[in-house]
Design a protein around this motif. Sequence first.
Motif, short mmCIF file in Angstrom:
data_model
loop_
_atom_site.label_atom_id
_atom_site.label_comp_id
_atom_site.label_asym_id
_atom_site.label_seq_id
_atom_site.Cartn_x
_atom_site.Cartn_y
_atom_site.Cartn_z
N GLY A 144 0.82 -1.20 0.00
CA GLY A 144 0.00 0.00 0.00
C GLY A 144 0.86 1.25 0.00
O GLY A 144 1.96 1.26 0.56
N VAL A 145 0.36 2.29 -0.65
CA VAL A 145 1.01 3.60 -0.62
C VAL A 145 -0.08 4.59 -0.22
O VAL A 145 -1.12 4.67 -0.88
N PHE A 146 0.16 5.35 0.84
CA PHE A 146 -0.89 6.22 1.36
C PHE A 146 -0.27 7.41 2.07
O PHE A 146 0.96 7.49 2.25
N THR A 147 -1.11 8.33 2.49
CA THR A 147 -0.67 9.51 3.22
C THR A 147 -0.75 9.25 4.72
O THR A 147 -1.76 8.75 5.21
N ALA A 148 0.33 9.59 5.42
CA ALA A 148 0.31 9.47 6.88
C ALA A 148 -0.86 10.31 7.44
O ALA A 148 -1.30 11.25 6.80
N PRO A 149 -1.40 9.91 8.61
CA PRO A 149 -0.83 9.04 9.62
C PRO A 149 -1.18 7.56 9.42
O PRO A 149 -2.10 7.23 8.69
N LEU A 150 -0.41 6.72 10.11
CA LEU A 150 -0.68 5.30 10.14
C LEU A 150 -1.85 5.03 11.08
O LEU A 150 -1.86 5.46 12.22
N LEU A 151 -2.84 4.30 10.58
CA LEU A 151 -4.05 4.02 11.35
C LEU A 151 -4.15 2.57 11.80
O LEU A 151 -5.02 2.24 12.60
N ASP A 152 -3.28 1.70 11.27
CA ASP A 152 -3.41 0.27 11.53
C ASP A 152 -2.05 -0.28 11.94
O ASP A 152 -1.11 -0.28 11.14
N ASN A 153 -1.93 -0.78 13.17
CA ASN A 153 -0.64 -1.26 13.66
C ASN A 153 -0.30 -2.65 13.15
O ASN A 153 0.73 -3.23 13.55
N ARG A 154 -1.11 -3.19 12.26
CA ARG A 154 -0.79 -4.47 11.63
C ARG A 154 0.16 -4.29 10.45
O ARG A 154 0.54 -5.28 9.81
N LEU A 155 0.55 -3.06 10.17
CA LEU A 155 1.36 -2.76 9.00
C LEU A 155 2.80 -2.45 9.35
O LEU A 155 3.09 -1.84 10.38
N ALA A 264 0.48 21.21 5.42
CA ALA A 264 0.45 21.04 3.96
C ALA A 264 1.57 20.12 3.49
O ALA A 264 1.50 19.56 2.40
N GLN A 265 2.62 19.97 4.31
CA GLN A 265 3.70 19.03 4.00
C GLN A 265 3.23 17.63 4.37
O GLN A 265 2.81 17.38 5.50
N ARG A 266 3.27 16.71 3.42
CA ARG A 266 2.72 15.37 3.66
C ARG A 266 3.76 14.29 3.35
O ARG A 266 4.55 14.41 2.42
N ASP A 267 3.73 13.22 4.15
CA ASP A 267 4.57 12.05 3.91
C ASP A 267 3.74 10.97 3.24
O ASP A 267 2.64 10.63 3.70
N TYR A 268 4.28 10.44 2.14
CA TYR A 268 3.68 9.25 1.54
C TYR A 268 4.38 8.03 2.12
O TYR A 268 5.62 7.98 2.21
N VAL A 269 3.60 7.06 2.53
CA VAL A 269 4.11 5.89 3.26
C VAL A 269 3.90 4.64 2.41
O VAL A 269 2.85 4.46 1.77
N LEU A 270 4.91 3.79 2.40
CA LEU A 270 4.81 2.47 1.77
C LEU A 270 4.60 1.45 2.87
O LEU A 270 5.28 1.50 3.90
N ALA A 271 3.66 0.53 2.67
CA ALA A 271 3.33 -0.41 3.75
C ALA A 271 3.08 -1.81 3.23
O ALA A 271 2.60 -2.00 2.10
#
Length: 303
Positions: A144-155, A264-271
């Motif tokens: 998955g690729v998404f915008t932080a924050p992380l919502l699921d600790n299974r990742l 406005a600064q966003r991190d894209y996260v790979l999971a």
Amino acid sequence: MDLTTLNLVLAIEQTRSITRGAEREHLALAAASKRLSDLESRLGVQLFERRARGVEPTEACRALVRHIRALHASLHALESEVVEFARGIKGHLRIAANAGSIAECLPPDLVAFSQAHPQIRISLEDLTSAEVQAAVAEGRADVGVFTAPLLDNRLQTWTYRQGRLAVLVPKGHALSKRSAVSFDDLLDYDLIGLHAGAAAQDMMIEQAVARGRTLNARLQVRGFDAIAQLVEAGLGVAVLPGGPAERFARVFDLKALRLDEDWAQRDYVLAVARQERLPMVVQRFVDQLCPPPAKDSLPVKDD
């Protein structure tokens, strides 16, 4: 619970007749009736209400039919993927990503990975950031690729890219003479945004509430191109990722402005889903997009 019986239920639901359903599935009427009766006994529910001119599915039946259709889709995908191995395909990578990452950074990396691994088939699904996380955690997507924050600790996650939100206004708009605006500046205007659940839209609502203001979300649509056309038509202003905002400013009669806010600064996260060992295809993708230090890399298992 076998496929023949499940297909019979689907046929009866579609034809509203046990007789026609049995004919469609090439079953004798007595055999079809027995299968249906046995299934109802096993489930402990009535699937069809008998009427003078056929049958009517119950709510339990409608729920079962939804699962049967999902099962058919899964079986079709299973068959298609396995058959591909006969054509030289050596793996299938299922990616779920939010619209911002697809618009800003993901396509060149997908091209590079495909060129490096031509025998791996890639499928990409556009979801909201929350939906991406759920899809990966539940096994419906490999990465998955998404915008932080992380919502699921299974990742298990890595920082992939950084992006920044921008503001799109029509040329000639009251704000168009500026190079940057604050979020407070925007709250006086109608805002055209993405559908509910999109990360940027949720952030704007949160920021408006924190300021004791109301977000004038006049229109909500799917797709950045639709937003750009509505802004150009003068129906409002928009906040969207900087990459597409700059592109639209070159194509449409629009101006892209910097959004002068920390958020406005966003991190894209790979999971990926947390597991002891990643399949080789997934590990190669992670390593190419986010080469991690050795201590952060998960062990690899051969497919």
